[in-house]
Design a protein around this motif. Structure first.
Motif, PDB file in Angstrom:
ATOM      1  N   LEU A  11      57.646  35.880  50.785  1.00  8.66           N
ATOM      2  CA  LEU A  11      57.553  37.322  50.628  1.00  8.66           C
ATOM      3  C   LEU A  11      56.093  37.760  50.584  1.00  8.66           C
ATOM      4  O   LEU A  11      55.713  38.763  51.216  1.00  8.66           O
ATOM      5  N   LYS A  14      54.618  37.675  53.992  1.00  9.08           N
ATOM      6  CA  LYS A  14      55.065  38.846  54.766  1.00  9.08           C
ATOM      7  C   LYS A  14      54.170  40.045  54.483  1.00  9.08           C
ATOM      8  O   LYS A  14      53.803  40.799  55.380  1.00  9.08           O
ATOM      9  N   PHE A  15      53.827  40.207  53.198  1.00  9.31           N
ATOM     10  CA  PHE A  15      52.944  41.311  52.838  1.00  9.31           C
ATOM     11  C   PHE A  15      51.568  41.151  53.474  1.00  9.31           C
ATOM     12  O   PHE A  15      50.909  42.127  53.852  1.00  9.31           O
ATOM     13  N   ALA A  18      51.998  41.507  57.525  1.00  8.12           N
ATOM     14  CA  ALA A  18      52.435  42.828  57.997  1.00  8.12           C
ATOM     15  C   ALA A  18      51.291  43.687  58.560  1.00  8.12           C
ATOM     16  O   ALA A  18      51.439  44.278  59.635  1.00  8.12           O
ATOM     17  N   GLN A 203      52.147  50.015  53.938  1.00 12.17           N
ATOM     18  CA  GLN A 203      53.552  49.591  53.863  1.00 12.17           C
ATOM     19  C   GLN A 203      53.719  48.399  52.914  1.00 12.17           C
ATOM     20  O   GLN A 203      54.649  48.358  52.105  1.00 12.17           O
ATOM     21  N   SER A 204      52.799  47.439  53.029  1.00 13.04           N
ATOM     22  CA  SER A 204      52.892  46.265  52.161  1.00 13.04           C
ATOM     23  C   SER A 204      52.766  46.639  50.691  1.00 13.04           C
ATOM     24  O   SER A 204      53.492  46.126  49.832  1.00 13.04           O
ATOM     25  N   LEU A 206      53.448  49.570  49.351  1.00 14.38           N
ATOM     26  CA  LEU A 206      54.643  50.310  48.929  1.00 14.38           C
ATOM     27  C   LEU A 206      55.811  49.370  48.661  1.00 14.38           C
ATOM     28  O   LEU A 206      56.521  49.504  47.659  1.00 14.38           O
ATOM     29  N   PHE A 207      56.028  48.378  49.542  1.00 17.06           N
ATOM     30  CA  PHE A 207      57.121  47.436  49.348  1.00 17.06           C
ATOM     31  C   PHE A 207      56.876  46.544  48.138  1.00 17.06           C
ATOM     32  O   PHE A 207      57.816  46.126  47.442  1.00 17.06           O
ATOM     33  N   TYR A 208      55.609  46.250  47.898  1.00 17.84           N
ATOM     34  CA  TYR A 208      55.292  45.304  46.810  1.00 17.84           C
ATOM     35  C   TYR A 208      55.474  45.961  45.440  1.00 17.84           C
ATOM     36  O   TYR A 208      55.990  45.354  44.506  1.00 17.84           O
ATOM     37  N   CYS A 210      57.112  48.937  44.870  1.00 10.66           N
ATOM     38  CA  CYS A 210      58.317  49.781  44.701  1.00 10.66           C
ATOM     39  C   CYS A 210      59.576  48.917  44.606  1.00 10.66           C
ATOM     40  O   CYS A 210      59.619  47.803  45.051  1.00 10.66           O
TER      41      CYS A 210
END
Length: 210
Positions: A11, A14-15, A18, A203-204, A206-208, A210
């Motif tokens: 994961l 991926k961050f 990305a 994006q990374s 925000l996903f990390y 949130c």
């Protein structure tokens, strides 16, 4: 636990990856967009769409608009009139006429009739030249005015430019634009990659979080 650690590592990777993937996508998108300014040169039918480069597709419209713009804003018959009526232009015209009269008196007359040339003294030649130059100088304004009027009647700059650009090879247009704007096109490609990278980071994050 090991499985959870592996999943967390993947994961995290991926961050990290990305932004680079988004950068490649952004660069590739802008690269294709720049290329599609000129290619494909011939229309290609794809399902319900017709694909063709912007310049080849719009060359006639570009030629027409550019012709009108040049005639209205860059060059017109008024500009030609100003050049023709300029004193320096008249002076250059008189200089050419003077050279031609000298050539006629000193060379042409001798080749036509050597006997006449023997009776032409330097003083007489100068007098003949003076008379001829007076006649030519009197004719120059009228001659140039008629030439300008004829030019205005026969030459329409917008149509002349339109015809030239319409007939111009699109390959040549591409070469010219790339030779002038190569760095600008390259900047467009690079900025696509930079913006894509920034978007990927956002994006990374925000996903990390949130």
């Amino acid at each position: 636990m090991a499985g959870e650690d592996t999943a967390e590592i993947l994961l995290n990777w991926k961050f990290i990856i990305a932004p680079f993937i988004c950068a490649i996508i952004g660069w590739l998108t802008n690269y294709i967009a720049v290329k599609m300014l000129f290619r494909p040169k011939q229309p290609i039918n794809f399902l319900f769409f017709t694909i063709q480069g912007i310049f080849p597709k719009r060359q006639k419209a570009l030629a027409q608009n550019l012709g009108k713009t040049i005639e209205q804003n860059l060059i017109s018959h008024e500009d030609i009139q100003r050049v023709i009526n300029d004193e320096s232009f008249h002076a250059g015209f008189k200089s050419i006429a003077s050279e031609k009269i000298d050539d006629f008196i000193n060379v042409r007359i001798s080749s036509i009739n050597p006997m006449i040339a023997t009776f032409l003294s330097a003083d007489l030649k100068e007098k003949i030249k003076t008379v001829l130059m007076e006649e030519v100088e009197a004719m120059i304004p009228e001659f140039l005015e008629k030439a300008a009027s004829e030019l205005e009647t026969r030459v329409v700059f917008s149509e002349l430019v339109r015809e030239k650009i319409e007939a111009y090879d699109s390959e040549k247009i591409e070469e010219i634009l790339f030779s002038v704007m190569r760095s600008e096109f390259k900047f467009i490609e690079i900025i696509g990659g930079v913006l894509g990278f920034i978007i990927g980071i956002i994006q990374s994050l925000l996903f990390y979080f949130c």
